[in-house]
Scaffold this motif. Sequence first.
Motif, PDB file in Angstrom:
ATOM      1  N   UNK A 217       0.848  -1.189   0.000  1.00 32.27           N
ATOM      2  CA  UNK A 217       0.000   0.000   0.000  1.00 32.27           C
ATOM      3  C   UNK A 217       0.886   1.241   0.000  1.00 32.27           C
ATOM      4  N   UNK A 218       0.655   2.122  -0.951  1.00 31.83           N
ATOM      5  CA  UNK A 218       1.434   3.352  -1.060  1.00 31.83           C
ATOM      6  C   UNK A 218       0.896   4.387  -0.078  1.00 31.83           C
ATOM      7  N   UNK A 219       1.776   4.886   0.776  1.00 31.12           N
ATOM      8  CA  UNK A 219       1.370   5.861   1.779  1.00 31.12           C
ATOM      9  C   UNK A 219       1.975   7.232   1.520  1.00 31.12           C
ATOM     10  N   UNK A 220       2.308   7.950   2.609  1.00 31.73           N
ATOM     11  CA  UNK A 220       2.868   9.302   2.481  1.00 31.73           C
ATOM     12  C   UNK A 220       4.317   9.285   2.044  1.00 31.73           C
ATOM     13  N   UNK A 221       5.121   8.431   2.699  1.00 27.04           N
ATOM     14  CA  UNK A 221       6.557   8.461   2.447  1.00 27.04           C
ATOM     15  C   UNK A 221       7.112   7.216   1.802  1.00 27.04           C
ATOM     16  N   UNK A 222       6.231   6.311   1.384  1.00 28.36           N
ATOM     17  CA  UNK A 222       6.681   5.079   0.762  1.00 28.36           C
ATOM     18  C   UNK A 222       5.605   4.020   0.855  1.00 28.36           C
ATOM     19  N   UNK A 223       5.951   2.818   0.445  1.00 30.17           N
ATOM     20  CA  UNK A 223       5.016   1.701   0.474  1.00 30.17           C
ATOM     21  C   UNK A 223       5.112   0.957   1.811  1.00 30.17           C
ATOM     22  N   UNK A 224       3.959   0.463   2.270  1.00 28.08           N
ATOM     23  CA  UNK A 224       3.891  -0.470   3.390  1.00 28.08           C
ATOM     24  C   UNK A 224       3.465  -1.838   2.869  1.00 28.08           C
ATOM     25  N   UNK A 225       3.940  -2.881   3.518  1.00 25.62           N
ATOM     26  CA  UNK A 225       3.399  -4.218   3.325  1.00 25.62           C
ATOM     27  C   UNK A 225       2.353  -4.448   4.400  1.00 25.62           C
ATOM     28  N   UNK A 226       1.152  -4.875   3.981  1.00 22.75           N
ATOM     29  CA  UNK A 226      -0.007  -4.868   4.866  1.00 22.75           C
ATOM     30  C   UNK A 226      -0.692  -6.232   4.839  1.00 22.75           C
ATOM     31  N   UNK A 227      -0.989  -6.745   6.054  1.00 24.91           N
ATOM     32  CA  UNK A 227      -1.829  -7.936   6.193  1.00 24.91           C
ATOM     33  C   UNK A 227      -2.691  -7.760   7.433  1.00 24.91           C
ATOM     34  N   UNK A 228      -3.729  -8.576   7.537  1.00 27.54           N
ATOM     35  CA  UNK A 228      -4.572  -8.617   8.724  1.00 27.54           C
ATOM     36  C   UNK A 228      -3.745  -9.199   9.881  1.00 27.54           C
ATOM     37  N   UNK A 229      -3.552  -8.410  10.931  1.00 30.68           N
ATOM     38  CA  UNK A 229      -2.688  -8.838  12.040  1.00 30.68           C
ATOM     39  C   UNK A 229      -3.279  -9.987  12.836  1.00 30.68           C
ATOM     40  N   UNK A 230      -4.580 -10.235  12.702  1.00 27.18           N
ATOM     41  CA  UNK A 230      -5.203 -11.356  13.420  1.00 27.18           C
ATOM     42  C   UNK A 230      -5.139 -12.656  12.629  1.00 27.18           C
ATOM     43  N   UNK A 231      -4.667 -12.593  11.393  1.00 29.01           N
ATOM     44  CA  UNK A 231      -4.598 -13.771  10.539  1.00 29.01           C
ATOM     45  C   UNK A 231      -3.190 -14.359  10.631  1.00 29.01           C
ATOM     46  N   UNK A 232      -3.049 -15.407  11.442  1.00 29.18           N
ATOM     47  CA  UNK A 232      -1.722 -15.964  11.702  1.00 29.18           C
ATOM     48  C   UNK A 232      -1.072 -16.496  10.434  1.00 29.18           C
ATOM     49  N   UNK A 233      -1.856 -17.119   9.582  1.00 25.30           N
ATOM     50  CA  UNK A 233      -1.302 -17.674   8.342  1.00 25.30           C
ATOM     51  C   UNK A 233      -0.777 -16.554   7.446  1.00 25.30           C
ATOM     52  N   UNK A 234      -1.495 -15.434   7.372  1.00 28.20           N
ATOM     53  CA  UNK A 234      -1.066 -14.304   6.536  1.00 28.20           C
ATOM     54  C   UNK A 234       0.211 -13.684   7.086  1.00 28.20           C
TER      55      UNK A 234
END
Length: 758
Positions: A217-234
């Motif tokens: 996900x492109x934000x203000x100062x760069x890209x973040x890698x994003x997943x659902x923090x409650x999803x252990x497999x992810x």
Amino acid sequence: MKRCRIEIEGIVQGVGFRPFVYQLARRHHLAGWVLNDSRGVTIEAQGDTAAMEDFLHALRAQAPPLAVITRFKTRPCPLATEDSFVIHASNETAERRIQIAPDTYVCGDCLAELFDPADRRYRYPFINCTNCGPRYTIVTGVPYDRPLTTMADFPLCADCRREYENPASRRFHAQPNACPACGPRLSLHDGAGRRLEVPDALGQAIALLRQGRILAVKGLGGYHLVVDAANDQAVAELRRRKTRDEKPFALMSRDLEAVRRYAWVNEAEEQLLLGVERPIVLLPRRADHGLSPRVAPSNGFFGVMLPYTPLHHLLLEDQFTALVMTSANLSDEPILFEDGEALTRLSDIADAYLSHNRRIHTRTDDSIARILAGRAVLMRRSRGYVPRGILLPQAQPTVLALGAELKNTICFTQENRAFLSQHIGDLKNLEVLRGLEHSVDHLGRILGLRPRIVAHDLHPDYLSTRFAEELPEVRRIGVQHHHAHLVSCLADNGRDEPAIGVIFDGLGFGADGHIWGGEFLLGDADGFERAAHLAYLPMPGGDAATREPWRMALSALAHAFGESLPEPAFFPTHAPGDLRLVRQMIARGINCPLTSSCGRLFDAVAALIGVRQRISYEGQAALELEQIAAEGEQGRYAYELYDRQGPFVVDPAPLIRSLVEDLGQGVAPGVLSARFHNTLAAMIQEVCGRLREGSGLNLVALSGGVFQNRYLTEKTLPLLERDGFTVLTHSLVPPNDGGLALGQAVIAGRLAARQQQS
């Protein structure tokens, strides 16, 4: 009647200052004008004397929320014939003192519009005004006007133009101003970088996250890698793809209520989370947190931030308790911020990309902070804080300081202000070096500075040192690493007088050619004396010892026991041949540089008591040793303090022997950790007392990465204060090497000033 010319410097552009001045002048029935220039804001105003006095007072007292005034100069000037107050176009002047505002979280007014179905910017991910939105990351030059930002790519529509030109609007000259008709737009791309023609890119991205997919996900100062923090497999898959075994991931939640489901938040931490800077804040995690245990393995804390862009608010709206929001980069490289590079280099990690077409000019990571001894302390100073200036104790020549190798930042000084860059990274490869080069060029350009004095670390092999050596027509000044830490802490607190510096960190090139890191210095910006230090220990294998703490454990055992070194039952998983080889290296002094590092002593103790034999990220062993320390344990170990016709030497050999004895008696690791920390605190207290007897100094500065340790810092402070010391700790700049450039800049500036006077 009276007319004044008012020159204001600081963060006064891009924060609604001119419309504020305009409306204030009209309210006081004044005539004249206001404009932006390369120093800040200049005003000429005239009217009734009493009204003018009220106007001048209100300029300071009622300034816009994001404004920071650092210089306010008035002088009388001849009356003019104006009968109204106007806003003039920006004026470029030869002397540049402009201060650009940091990127700022989305304000309450914009959030209300974002979720108002009747508003024309309803659910528009790039909503902003003069009180919020991107600043530093989109600026390409000064004065801060739209053509000199990446928003130059988006011509204003008629509606946005009316707001932009209306002094009564809170979007008057808001340079990132835009709407769905004329501004940036979201796009969704698949893992191969192909744009997907979907009617709702945001909705589809949320659906992918709910399916356990990994998004960039492109934000203000760069890209973040994003997943659902409650999803252990992810989360597990993100770790596998990013080859990031154990280093904690940052989290983002929509509000404090969501954060409290998985972390404990006190009042000071709440204020830090809700501050305009929106840093990542280290919070104790709840036992029943409900998130994946892989978010922060072997760690009692979560790094948590609240949304700071409208896109973040939309992603988290009624969806997730928390999202992992970690910087999108490859190992040891800076955060990715250019679209083409991100789509290519993250292809093995991201399942999809949620991007947009507003260019990022300067990459900027998230800032990190925690509360230590009741005070907010930055661990990484970046988004939200940069490029805000730091007031120095006194004016000095202009200097560029290049920092160190780890957690690199740079620093410019201008008169009595220092400007630290955003976090650049660990200077271990070409990509990070390019980030340093960009920061030097960009920050220097917007400040209008081309220093002829360049400060750098004494280590000859640091890439920052080599970069300094390649700069043409400059005077280079090498600064000892731990001296820079001391002066960084003094400058952070606005102090200038000599102090006892307790400088504990991992590694720093010493004046005697050895590796320092457990230092007691006497000095200030004019110079220092090494008054005491931890005893030298061999580092078997050099840098390998920082990655494998068991090597330092063997070194500490050899130092403490000599020929009667106990059998290495502490290392049941290690091959006997490896242990034998390292013991031989220590005995013969082969590839075993000597170090006084307190960080390496932490590593030794962590390995001895079974906390960590090898690390997967810098500082891991010390961090985990801190977090298991048993609260309430008062025991401590012995150490030896002796004077060998030079600095006092603190020998940890008795500590190691007592620790081994406790281990043999089955004492719990948490108790061992607490006793080790208690010993360091008592040792600091005793050594500072001895040094005060000889020097008369009553001021103590605590600096270096070891003083990110909450347990040690909160044990040491009351002991010193009980002895009558005034104790300085960091706050505005990190105690680790991320604050080092500030100390380098002040030391080099002081030396240059002395030489100019002589």
